[in-house]
Design an enzyme around this catalytic site. Sequence first.
Site, PDB file in Angstrom:
ATOM      1  N   CYS A 136       3.829   1.359   0.758  1.00  0.00           N
ATOM      2  CA  CYS A 136       4.157  -0.029   0.480  1.00  0.00           C
ATOM      3  C   CYS A 136       2.932  -0.895   0.733  1.00  0.00           C
ATOM      4  CB  CYS A 136       5.325  -0.571   1.287  1.00  0.00           C
ATOM      5  SG  CYS A 136       6.892   0.158   0.837  1.00  0.00           S
ATOM      6  N   ARG A 150      -0.599   2.618  -2.503  1.00  0.00           N
ATOM      7  CA  ARG A 150       0.352   2.545  -1.401  1.00  0.00           C
ATOM      8  C   ARG A 150       1.801   2.696  -1.870  1.00  0.00           C
ATOM      9  NH1 ARG A 150      -2.544   0.260   2.980  1.00  0.00           N
ATOM     10  NH2 ARG A 150      -0.616   0.058   4.128  1.00  0.00           N
ATOM     11  N   TRP A 168       7.034   2.085  -1.879  1.00  0.00           N
ATOM     12  CA  TRP A 168       7.255   3.515  -1.730  1.00  0.00           C
ATOM     13  C   TRP A 168       8.555   3.609  -0.957  1.00  0.00           C
ATOM     14  CZ3 TRP A 168       7.919   6.929   2.345  1.00  0.00           C
ATOM     15  CH2 TRP A 168       7.790   8.289   2.041  1.00  0.00           C
ATOM     16  N   ASN A 221       6.495  -3.918   4.616  1.00  0.00           N
ATOM     17  CA  ASN A 221       6.024  -2.536   4.653  1.00  0.00           C
ATOM     18  C   ASN A 221       6.431  -1.988   6.009  1.00  0.00           C
ATOM     19  OD1 ASN A 221       4.470  -0.160   4.705  1.00  0.00           O
ATOM     20  ND2 ASN A 221       2.645  -1.256   5.382  1.00  0.00           N
ATOM     21  N   GLY A 222       7.031  -0.793   6.044  1.00  0.00           N
ATOM     22  CA  GLY A 222       7.435  -0.219   7.334  1.00  0.00           C
ATOM     23  C   GLY A 222       8.910   0.127   7.309  1.00  0.00           C
ATOM     24  N   GLU A 266      -6.451  23.731   2.647  1.00  0.00           N
ATOM     25  CA  GLU A 266      -6.677  22.506   1.869  1.00  0.00           C
ATOM     26  C   GLU A 266      -6.428  22.767   0.373  1.00  0.00           C
ATOM     27  OE1 GLU A 266      -6.947  19.496   2.241  1.00  0.00           O
ATOM     28  OE2 GLU A 266      -8.110  18.707   0.568  1.00  0.00           O
ATOM     29  N   LYS A 295      -3.478  20.930  -1.849  1.00  0.00           N
ATOM     30  CA  LYS A 295      -3.822  20.139  -3.029  1.00  0.00           C
ATOM     31  C   LYS A 295      -3.035  20.637  -4.236  1.00  0.00           C
ATOM     32  CE  LYS A 295      -5.717  17.926  -1.449  1.00  0.00           C
ATOM     33  NZ  LYS A 295      -6.239  16.944  -0.561  1.00  0.00           N
ATOM     34  N   GLU A 314       0.771  19.602  -3.946  1.00  0.00           N
ATOM     35  CA  GLU A 314       1.149  18.190  -3.983  1.00  0.00           C
ATOM     36  C   GLU A 314       0.950  17.546  -5.350  1.00  0.00           C
ATOM     37  OE1 GLU A 314      -2.718  16.462  -1.581  1.00  0.00           O
ATOM     38  OE2 GLU A 314      -0.986  15.178  -1.753  1.00  0.00           O
ATOM     39  N   HIS A 332       1.891  40.809   8.008  1.00  0.00           N
ATOM     40  CA  HIS A 332       2.942  40.560   8.993  1.00  0.00           C
ATOM     41  C   HIS A 332       4.144  39.869   8.368  1.00  0.00           C
ATOM     42  CE1 HIS A 332       0.378  42.001  12.159  1.00  0.00           C
ATOM     43  NE2 HIS A 332      -0.606  41.245  11.683  1.00  0.00           N
ATOM     44  N   LYS A 342      -0.382   7.111  -0.604  1.00  0.00           N
ATOM     45  CA  LYS A 342      -1.491   7.174   0.355  1.00  0.00           C
ATOM     46  C   LYS A 342      -1.145   6.259   1.531  1.00  0.00           C
ATOM     47  CE  LYS A 342      -6.421   7.812  -0.400  1.00  0.00           C
ATOM     48  NZ  LYS A 342      -6.393   9.273  -0.545  1.00  0.00           N
TER      49      LYS A 342
HETATM   50  C1  F6R Z   1      -3.371  15.284   0.944  1.00  0.00           C
HETATM   51  C2  F6R Z   1      -3.368  13.947   1.500  1.00  0.00           C
HETATM   52  C3  F6R Z   1      -2.566  13.685   2.715  1.00  0.00           C
HETATM   53  C4  F6R Z   1      -3.412  12.921   3.738  1.00  0.00           C
HETATM   54  C5  F6R Z   1      -2.563  12.594   4.972  1.00  0.00           C
HETATM   55  C6  F6R Z   1      -3.371  11.904   6.042  1.00  0.00           C
HETATM   56  O1  F6R Z   1      -4.111  15.333  -0.221  1.00  0.00           O
HETATM   57  O2  F6R Z   1      -4.008  13.058   0.990  1.00  0.00           O
HETATM   58  O3  F6R Z   1      -2.081  14.870   3.246  1.00  0.00           O
HETATM   59  O4  F6R Z   1      -4.508  13.704   4.080  1.00  0.00           O
HETATM   60  O5  F6R Z   1      -1.488  11.775   4.596  1.00  0.00           O
HETATM   61  O6  F6R Z   1      -3.881  10.687   5.618  1.00  0.00           O
HETATM   62  P1  F6R Z   1      -5.039   9.977   6.407  1.00  0.00           P
HETATM   63  O7  F6R Z   1      -6.243  10.823   6.304  1.00  0.00           O
HETATM   64  O8  F6R Z   1      -5.199   8.653   5.738  1.00  0.00           O
HETATM   65  O9  F6R Z   1      -4.561   9.857   7.823  1.00  0.00           O
END
Ligand code: F6R
Length: 590
Positions: A2, A27, A74, A100-101, A467, A471, A474, A490, A585
């Site tokens: 948000c 956001r 969001w 937001n929150g 990682e 990626k 998601e 295992h 994000k």
């Molecule tokens: C994955 C991704 C998320 C962020 C996570 C932490 O591609 O972007 O998993 O890495 O939400 O976000 P930050 O780094 O902003 O704390």
Amino acid sequence: MCGIVGFIGDQPAAPVVLRAISRLEYRGYDSAGMVSVSNGRIYFQKDVGSIADVQRKHKLDRLPGEIALAHVRWATHGRVNRVNAHPHFDCRKQIAVVHNGIIENYQELRAELEGRHKFVSEADTEVLCHLMEDYIEESGSLEEALLRAMDRLKGSYAIAMVSSREPEKIVATAKDCPLIVGLNGNSHFVASDTFSFLDQTNEVVFLEEGEVASLTKGGVSFLNRHGEEIAKEGQKVDSKWEEATKEGYDSFMLKEITEEPQAILRALMQDRGLITELAREISRARQVVITGCGSSRHAALLGSYLLSKLGGKLCHVLTASEFHYFTDSMAKDTLVIAVSQSGETADVIDGVKRAKARGVRVFSIVNVVGSLLARVSDKVIYINCGPEICVAATKSFIGQVVIFYLLAFALMGKLEEGIRKLELVPRQIQENFEQIDGKLKELAQRTKNENNFFYIARGLNLAIAAEGALKLKEISYIHAECMPAGELKHGTLALIEEGTPIVAICARDDTFYETLNSVEEIKARGGYVIGICAENNDSYDEWIRIPEVQEIFYPLVAIMPLHLLAHHVAVARGKDPDRPRHLAKSVTVK
Ligand code: F6R
């Protein structure tokens, strides 16, 4: 998650707010809305879709007046629909709120208010509108009513509101969510991220917990949690305005992946004294805990391997959302290293606050300048990679990783030598990219209909495999799982069938032959092995070349091919890599 923007000034506010909120699309993009005040009346539009969709449909920029607020959502409480989009209102539509929150006690409050007030949405925010409606009758002002309402709220919030009862102002407050006031002569902003208005002004005031800001054309005033007027000085944020555009790329993700070599060089631009001082603190601390979420947690994991292998320091990695279950056992002479691109992630902030409450020192590795995490930490290292717009982290991850290399080299007393070696890596990554990108696209076409992927590696490269798997899942919505190569037998080996894709990072280091053993076990069960390696091997069904580098630098050169593979698979499946479903994000809720 948000985003909020508010503007008041001597010009039509809606176009200004639209420009600013469009920069906060990262956001939230499930719905959006705007509200303005003109001649004592409230005007608004809101709908499902991204801010660009809602603008196309409702021409938000035509809302009248010199005061406006906007919101990108969001969803947390309530489905994605027009009614649940912000702004929200009191019964008489005299007060409009964007938030937001999460208001954690909204159900109790709603039960209390419902007889007397008409609720129209499922959103937690609406309880605040009706609380305000009650308190404004008894209080002299919006600010006073807001302070009273805040006494009733549990949870986290950044809130901005306008009212036709006091049509000359925006009132805003925040608790555990970012909210920043921007000062620019007679024009003032309030926003979730300075990035939204940094082209207009870099003079800002950060709202601290429970403070209330009143923005009028005449100026901005502040109250503390007890309603007492306080003086807050504007400060210049030391980050340059960089308009984040796709620059001809199809997506921000692809653009940001191609910026990874540059991100290494930018992360290397550090105050050597600070790095050395922090390395000394790491060395002295009885325990070192590294924390973060998602990709930042993967950077933390790689950091723990580097600090152990190069620096001889054993560090614990705690997923930030689990951090508080360990806080009680943290001694005072523990050092916490918090890693976050946004510097806003609620779980990270929560962990850091808990650690600080126990007297533990905290330093952080952050991208967004002036973010909450940067402000609550004792020391901060910025990775300097510039705005990262795509929801999925890419260039920020490599920037975070570089900081751990620096700290590990500093622990060895070899910082300068380390920097010289690190400076050579970006060119190798760039040259390799040009050689492998076409092949990765073909591979994406071939594997786009798979249901499962597995990623394996050992040692330093394990975090890179994790990682890569994150990626892929998601942005392409294919299930992907990572594990240490040695763990396969295992349990997970039971899932390998004819053709199951396995991405194996086979670094030419001391893990090489053991990882190859795991590859053989997979082959014997029909798995389809994608070898990420400096040289081809008969055991690979597909070979993705990475440049030959000194052993410890393999993680750096293996990141980009995995980010690219995830991107290309998502595109091959017709998915928008910049807007993964259900995600946003800056995860400002716990
Ligand atoms: C994955 C991704 C998320 C962020 C996570 C932490 O591609 O972007 O998993 O890495 O939400 O976000 P930050 O780094 O902003 O704390």
